[in-house]
Design an enzyme around this catalytic site. Sequence first.
Site, short mmCIF file in Angstrom:
data_model
loop_
_atom_site.label_atom_id
_atom_site.label_comp_id
_atom_site.label_asym_id
_atom_site.label_seq_id
_atom_site.Cartn_x
_atom_site.Cartn_y
_atom_site.Cartn_z
N THR A 29 -8.47 -4.71 -1.16
CA THR A 29 -7.73 -4.19 -0.01
C THR A 29 -8.19 -4.77 1.31
O THR A 29 -7.96 -4.19 2.38
CB THR A 29 -7.85 -2.65 0.04
OG1 THR A 29 -9.23 -2.28 0.18
CG2 THR A 29 -7.27 -2.01 -1.21
N TRP A 30 -8.83 -5.94 1.25
CA TRP A 30 -9.21 -6.63 2.48
C TRP A 30 -7.96 -6.92 3.30
O TRP A 30 -6.96 -7.41 2.77
CB TRP A 30 -9.93 -7.92 2.11
CG TRP A 30 -10.69 -8.58 3.21
CD1 TRP A 30 -11.16 -8.03 4.36
CD2 TRP A 30 -11.10 -9.95 3.24
NE1 TRP A 30 -11.83 -8.96 5.12
CE2 TRP A 30 -11.81 -10.16 4.45
CE3 TRP A 30 -10.93 -11.03 2.36
CZ2 TRP A 30 -12.34 -11.39 4.80
CZ3 TRP A 30 -11.47 -12.25 2.71
CH2 TRP A 30 -12.17 -12.44 3.92
N ASP A 64 -10.59 -1.56 -4.81
CA ASP A 64 -11.80 -1.93 -4.09
C ASP A 64 -11.55 -1.93 -2.59
O ASP A 64 -10.58 -2.53 -2.11
CB ASP A 64 -12.23 -3.34 -4.54
CG ASP A 64 -13.46 -3.84 -3.81
OD1 ASP A 64 -14.54 -3.81 -4.41
OD2 ASP A 64 -13.34 -4.27 -2.65
N TYR A 91 -13.64 -3.02 6.21
CA TYR A 91 -12.25 -3.47 6.26
C TYR A 91 -11.47 -2.67 7.31
O TYR A 91 -11.23 -1.47 7.15
CB TYR A 91 -11.57 -3.29 4.90
CG TYR A 91 -12.19 -4.06 3.75
CD1 TYR A 91 -13.16 -5.03 3.96
CD2 TYR A 91 -11.77 -3.82 2.44
CE1 TYR A 91 -13.71 -5.73 2.90
CE2 TYR A 91 -12.31 -4.53 1.38
CZ TYR A 91 -13.29 -5.47 1.61
OH TYR A 91 -13.83 -6.16 0.55
#
Length: 204
Positions: free
Chosen positions: A22-23, A51, A56
């Site tokens: 989920t960057w 993740d 982030y």
Amino acid sequence: MEHHTLVQLAHGDAVPAIGQGTWFMGDDPTAREKEIATLRTGIELGLSLVDTAEMYGDGRSEDLVGEAIAPVRDEVFLVDKVLPSNASRQGTITACERSLERLGTDWIDLYLLHWPGAHPLEDTVEAFEQLKDRGLIGAWGVSNFDPEELSYLPGHPAVNQVLYNPSRRGIEFDLIPQQLSMKPPVPVMAYSPWSRARCCPTPP
């Protein structure tokens, strides 16, 4: 839910071999609904490892992930990461509690030290163990550790999450053999496994 290959982690849990990172998620408010729908579709298709990290979007990704997984939390294996700058003994605990609040959940399945930092590893690991004892995390691991750093780590991580893809295969020469020789073996959790069009100097 479709069936997918599972990987056994060092602490015993079996997780899908392919998960969802989920960057950059949560950075664009206009994309929020689409990103949430994408994560939920992935979970429905069997990509139930999700993740994220406190880094982030300075917590925005965690907030988005929390909303996405809320209806299916029990089906998701949730991975989160603490920043090295927060990874003192008390700082790790505070960071985890803060992440849990943003995620809207009572526990994180796997909590990682995002990369090695200035705080003593003994303090970080002690905090991880305290979080396990309180039931706030299921297991702990590390990320972006090289062979030397891994050899100095007190305790046994569930995984080491590192950059690994067809164009970045250096870990095959030393890190992977080292991790496989540990008892029990420590799996490699790859990020950017299909590479990406651009790269950023900050570890994801």
